[in-house]
Each structure stands twice: as C-alpha cells, then as structure tokens.
Design a protein around this motif. Structure first.
Motif, PDB file in Angstrom:
ATOM      1  N   ILE A   1     -10.445  -1.828   6.224  1.00  0.00           N
ATOM      2  CA  ILE A   1      -9.496  -2.921   6.370  1.00  0.00           C
ATOM      3  C   ILE A   1      -8.129  -2.404   6.684  1.00  0.00           C
ATOM      4  O   ILE A   1      -7.755  -1.166   6.298  1.00  0.00           O
ATOM      5  N   ARG A   2      -7.838  -2.776   7.883  1.00  0.00           N
ATOM      6  CA  ARG A   2      -6.404  -2.134   8.421  1.00  0.00           C
ATOM      7  C   ARG A   2      -5.231  -3.011   7.924  1.00  0.00           C
ATOM      8  O   ARG A   2      -5.224  -4.413   8.205  1.00  0.00           O
ATOM      9  N   ALA A   3      -4.128  -2.622   7.427  1.00  0.00           N
ATOM     10  CA  ALA A   3      -3.171  -3.529   6.577  1.00  0.00           C
ATOM     11  C   ALA A   3      -1.906  -2.926   6.856  1.00  0.00           C
ATOM     12  O   ALA A   3      -1.747  -1.791   6.950  1.00  0.00           O
ATOM     13  N   GLU A   4      -0.704  -3.719   6.705  1.00  0.00           N
ATOM     14  CA  GLU A   4       0.536  -3.155   6.947  1.00  0.00           C
ATOM     15  C   GLU A   4       1.375  -3.575   5.559  1.00  0.00           C
ATOM     16  O   GLU A   4       1.447  -4.878   5.350  1.00  0.00           O
ATOM     17  N   LYS A   5       2.580  -2.827   5.520  1.00  0.00           N
ATOM     18  CA  LYS A   5       3.452  -3.206   4.579  1.00  0.00           C
ATOM     19  C   LYS A   5       4.697  -2.475   4.832  1.00  0.00           C
ATOM     20  O   LYS A   5       4.669  -1.407   5.352  1.00  0.00           O
ATOM     21  N   TYR A   6       5.954  -3.076   5.032  1.00  0.00           N
ATOM     22  CA  TYR A   6       7.191  -2.274   5.216  1.00  0.00           C
ATOM     23  C   TYR A   6       6.854  -1.574   6.407  1.00  0.00           C
ATOM     24  O   TYR A   6       7.500  -0.354   6.831  1.00  0.00           O
TER      25      TYR A   6
END
Length: 261
Positions: A113-118
């Motif tokens: 799972i590729r996720a992003e934050k900041y």
C-alpha cells in the motif's frame, strides 16, 4: 541476454532514472523536512491499532548504519505483519493518509500500500508466511514472453526471510521516536544488500536491481528470485500530493518507456 538487449535495457534505465531525477529530488527534500514527523505518526498509529510493524529496506538501512534517514532517499519503507490488510487500508484512510495505489496478488490480497502524509511517501509492505519462512513480493515489469494487454499485471520478485528475523523485533529510540526493528538487522539487511555497510549511490543500486529483465535477475544470494507462476496487480487510487513542474511530463514519458520494451 545478448549484448544488444543488455545495452538497450541499460539505455532505457538511464533515461528513466534521469527523467525522474527532479521529482526524486523533491521527494528527498520532503523526507529531510518531514520524515521524522511521519515516522512518529506511523509509530503512534500502528501501536494504537496493535498492528505489528518494523522499519524495512532503505529506511532500516539508514537508521542502523547512519543513524539518520538516507540522504536522497525518496520514501519510507515499513514492514507489516497483519492477517487482514484491509484493516490497515481503512486505518490509513481514517487517519488522513493519501493512498495513491496498492498492489494485490491473484487472490486479491493486498501486498503493498503506497500512502502519503505531509508530502512524504510511505510503502507499507505486507509480509506473509508460507509455513517455512516470511516473504514479501515486489512488482517488476513482466518479461517479454509473458506480455499481456493488461498493463496492471506485473511480475513478482520474491524476497524470503528466515522466521527468526521477523519473529524477534526490538524497540529503539530514534531521535525520541519509538520504532521497531529486527533484532538481527545484520542478517535481515543482507537479504536486500550484498554488503549493507558499504554506501552506494542510488543510481548504481537501482541500475543493478532494475535495469535487467526480472527473469534474468541474479540476486547476490538465494533470498530473492523471480516467481514465474505468480503476478501482482496494480490499482491506482488517488493522485500523488507530491508534485513538481515536471510531474505531468514524467507521467507521459513513463508511459512511453513502458511500451518501449
């Protein structure tokens, strides 16, 4: 592989690498700025949800070798052990992560799972156990002889880990952020790297690992190999929040390179 095919693949790799360089540089800047903040967020979230995790890949390498995130790294690698990956998926969604894409196996089990934050990208790499060892699957372009009109269907490079490497995790304090890592990180990192203590430029490492067809790939040991009877399937979810003026051009060139095989 004959010499002409090798040269062609090498040229395509170099073109792709340098096309992505502006975006990679931007991603590295965000990791320098927000990487520690994202690691704390991940640690707090997964501890709260009682999801077993540990630092993986280049993130683990930087922490244990350099006591920092690797200069120029473009994402954070997190190993995950969970019975139902949908729990992790929903957990990330509910915690305001931007999920960009994921990979599933032929049984519709999420593998990455590729996720992003900041503005920091995180690869949540889901490990499984086959009764003999732990393993994780990494997507690669399929060889020519298995081409398919379905562009979302990719080949599998499998990494295998002895059970004790993941059964024995230990806590560390990384700049006041509590994190989990394999106790025997030496043997763990040796699955990925021929000599993890030696610093290597990203371009050189990527060329060794991605410039050849997956069916011809030779790992430095028997821990990684091509699974010719299995595939991963790519599912796009949302656009990346990490953008530069080159992003759309990069996407176009990426599509061209994909078909130029």
């Amino acid at each position: 592989m004959n010499f002409a095919k090798y040269i062609l693949r090498l040229i395509k790799f170099k073109v792709s690498f340098y096309v992505y360089s502006p975006l990679s540089k931007l991603k590295g800047q965000y990791i320098d700025k927000n990487g520690l903040r994202v690691l704390k967020d991940i640690s707090d979230l997964l501890e709260l949800e009682k999801i077993q995790y540990w630092l993986d890949g280049g993130t683990l390498l930087g922490v244990v070798r350099d006591n920092k995130l690797i200069d120029g790294d473009i994402d954070i690698d997190i190993g995950i052990l969970i019975e139902d990956a949908e729990v992790l998926y929903l957990c990330l969604l509910n915690s305001q992560y931007n999920i960009c894409y994921f990979y599933e196996d032929s049984k519709s089990n999420k593998c990455i799972i590729r996720a992003e934050k900041y503005n920091v990208g995180v690869d949540f790499e889901i490990f499984k156990n086959n009764g003999k060892c732990y393993y994780r699957d990494s997507p690669r372009l399929p060889p020519r002889n298995t081409r398919n009109v379905n562009r979302n269907k990719l080949a599998v490079l499998r990494y295998e880990f002895d059970n004790d490497l993941i059964d024995n995790l230990v806590p560390i304090n990384f700049f006041n952020v509590p994190l989990m890592i394999p106790k025997n990180y030496d043997n763990y990192l040796s699955v990925y790297y021929s000599d993890w203590r030696v610093r290597e430029k990203l371009r050189i490492y990527s060329q060794k690992n991605f410039s050849q067809s997956v069916c011809e790939y030779k790992h430095h040991n028997s821990s990684a190999f091509y699974k010719d009877d299995e595939f991963l399937y790519f599912f796009n979810v949302a656009p990346s929040t990490i953008r530069s003026g080159f992003t759309d051009l990069i996407k176009i060139i990426k599509d061209i390179i994909f078909f130029w095989r």
